[in-house]
Design an enzyme around this catalytic site. Sequence first.
Site, mmCIF file in Angstrom:
data_model
loop_
_atom_site.group_PDB
_atom_site.id
_atom_site.type_symbol
_atom_site.label_atom_id
_atom_site.label_comp_id
_atom_site.label_asym_id
_atom_site.label_seq_id
_atom_site.Cartn_x
_atom_site.Cartn_y
_atom_site.Cartn_z
ATOM 1 N N LEU A 137 11.144 1.300 7.173
ATOM 2 C CA LEU A 137 10.554 1.719 5.908
ATOM 3 C C LEU A 137 11.213 3.037 5.508
ATOM 4 O O LEU A 137 11.374 3.932 6.349
ATOM 5 C CB LEU A 137 9.045 1.934 6.058
ATOM 6 C CG LEU A 137 8.365 2.331 4.755
ATOM 7 C CD1 LEU A 137 8.204 1.140 3.832
ATOM 8 C CD2 LEU A 137 7.009 2.971 5.027
ATOM 9 N N LYS B 225 6.544 -1.901 1.869
ATOM 10 C CA LYS B 225 5.345 -1.321 2.489
ATOM 11 C C LYS B 225 4.183 -2.301 2.318
ATOM 12 O O LYS B 225 3.253 -2.092 1.529
ATOM 13 C CB LYS B 225 5.033 0.055 1.885
ATOM 14 C CG LYS B 225 4.147 0.887 2.808
ATOM 15 C CD LYS B 225 4.197 2.350 2.451
ATOM 16 C CE LYS B 225 3.180 3.188 3.198
ATOM 17 N NZ LYS B 225 3.341 3.207 4.648
ATOM 18 N N GLU C 55 12.041 2.287 14.251
ATOM 19 C CA GLU C 55 11.096 3.295 13.750
ATOM 20 C C GLU C 55 9.805 3.162 14.539
ATOM 21 O O GLU C 55 9.700 2.336 15.444
ATOM 22 C CB GLU C 55 10.841 3.111 12.252
ATOM 23 C CG GLU C 55 10.186 1.786 11.919
ATOM 24 C CD GLU C 55 9.881 1.606 10.435
ATOM 25 O OE1 GLU C 55 9.778 2.599 9.699
ATOM 26 O OE2 GLU C 55 9.712 0.437 10.030
ATOM 27 N N TYR D 132 0.827 -1.201 0.000
ATOM 28 C CA TYR D 132 0.000 0.000 0.000
ATOM 29 C C TYR D 132 0.857 1.244 0.000
ATOM 30 O O TYR D 132 2.078 1.184 0.195
ATOM 31 C CB TYR D 132 -0.944 -0.010 1.208
ATOM 32 C CG TYR D 132 -0.278 0.286 2.545
ATOM 33 C CD1 TYR D 132 0.540 -0.640 3.169
ATOM 34 C CD2 TYR D 132 -0.480 1.510 3.181
ATOM 35 C CE1 TYR D 132 1.142 -0.353 4.399
ATOM 36 C CE2 TYR D 132 0.109 1.800 4.405
ATOM 37 C CZ TYR D 132 0.917 0.856 5.003
ATOM 38 O OH TYR D 132 1.518 1.137 6.207
HETATM 39 N N1 PDD Z 1 2.801 4.857 7.421
HETATM 40 N N2 PDD Z 1 7.451 3.584 8.924
HETATM 41 C C1 PDD Z 1 6.301 2.888 8.919
HETATM 42 C C2 PDD Z 1 6.277 1.544 9.561
HETATM 43 C C3 PDD Z 1 5.161 3.430 8.305
HETATM 44 O O1 PDD Z 1 4.023 2.715 8.280
HETATM 45 C C4 PDD Z 1 5.225 4.729 7.731
HETATM 46 C C5 PDD Z 1 4.038 5.358 7.060
HETATM 47 C C6 PDD Z 1 6.445 5.417 7.771
HETATM 48 C C7 PDD Z 1 6.604 6.783 7.157
HETATM 49 O O2 PDD Z 1 6.552 6.737 5.761
HETATM 50 P P1 PDD Z 1 6.012 7.974 4.908
HETATM 51 O O3 PDD Z 1 6.804 9.159 5.343
HETATM 52 O O4 PDD Z 1 6.289 7.580 3.507
HETATM 53 O O5 PDD Z 1 4.554 8.130 5.213
HETATM 54 C C8 PDD Z 1 7.535 4.815 8.375
HETATM 55 C C9 PDD Z 1 1.602 5.282 6.738
HETATM 56 C C10 PDD Z 1 1.387 6.752 6.797
HETATM 57 C C11 PDD Z 1 0.436 4.473 7.267
HETATM 58 O O6 PDD Z 1 0.631 3.277 7.455
HETATM 59 O O7 PDD Z 1 -0.651 5.010 7.447
#
Ligand code: PDD
Length: 285
Positions: free
Chosen positions: A207, A149, A182, A33
Site C-alpha cells: 500500500l 486500500k 510491508e 477505507y
Molecule cells: N493502515 N500498509 C498497510 C497494509 C496498511 O494497512 C497501512 C495503514 C499502511 C500505511 O499507510 P498510511 O501511512 O497511509 O497509514 C501500509 C491503517 C492505518 C489501518 O489499517 O488502520
Amino acid sequence: MSRIAYVNGRYVPRAAACVHVEDRGYQFADGVYEVCEVRDGKLVDERRHMARLVRSLGELRIPLPMSLSALSVVLHEVVRRNRLGYGLVYLQVTRGVARRDHAFPPPGTRPALVVTANGLDAARADAMAAAGIAVITVPENRWERVDIKATALLPNVLAKQAARERGAREAWYVDRDGYVTEGASSNAWIVTGDGKLVTRPADFGILKGITRAVVLDAIRAQGLALEERPFTVAEALEAREAFLTSATQLVMPVVRIDGRPVGNGVPGPLATALRRGFHAFAAFS
Ligand code: PDD
C-alpha cells in the site's frame, strides 16, 4: 458525552450506529477505507488521503458517495462533534446495499459511507516509540492488489493476531523471494550500516502509505541517503535501525525481528528524529 458516527447521511450516536445486513461491505468486504490522523482537532494530510481514496474507489469501480468537498465537511464535522483533539478518523465506502449476488449490484445502487472517530493516547504512543516495538515475519499470503486500500483484511487480521500472540506489535510480510513487502497495517523501513534509508518501492506489492510519502518528503528535504528497493529479513537483522510508518503509528522504531535485536536493540537516532520532525512535513486542514 456520547460519541457520534456518520452513517449514510446522518450523524448518529455511535452506540446506535448501524448498517444494513445486506451492505456489500458486510457481506463481501466490497469496499475501501481510509484512516487519517487528527492532531489538535485538524486532519493530517487529508488531501493525500482523499486522493488515495479516489484511486482505490476507481480501481474497484465504486462511485464516490459525494463530492470531495462534501466529504471533507463530513470528516471535519465528525471530528468536531466528537471534540476530538488527538486521534483518528476512519472512513469506509462500500458498494452499497443490494440483494446478495457476487456481481456488481444494479446501476444506481448508492455507495454506503460510514465515518467514525477515535481518540488516541499520545503519551502511550510516545512511550511505545521510546521503547521500540517487536515485529514477527510471516509469509506474504495476500492478493496481488494490496495497493488498493480495501476493507478485505482477513490475512492482515490473522498476521496481526499472530504477532500479538508472540509478544510483537506488527507482522512483516515476506514474499517468495525473501523480501519484506510491508506490515499488516504499516510500511516497513530499515537504515543500512552505511546510513541509507531503505523502503520498498510503492508498486503493486504494498500500500502506498501516506505516512511513507511524508517521510520520503522529509528525507529528501533533509538530503538523507535513500534507496527505494526491496530488502530481505537478513538485511533488516544486520541493519543499523528499522522502523515502520502508518497514520496510526507515525514513525515507530522496530527493535526486534522474530525475537532477534536490530542494531543495538534500542530505537535508532534516524527513526527517532523522523518521528519528532514528522509533522513539520505534514499538511493540516
Ligand atoms: N493502515 N500498509 C498497510 C497494509 C496498511 O494497512 C497501512 C495503514 C499502511 C500505511 O499507510 P498510511 O501511512 O497511509 O497509514 C501500509 C491503517 C492505518 C489501518 O489499517 O488502520
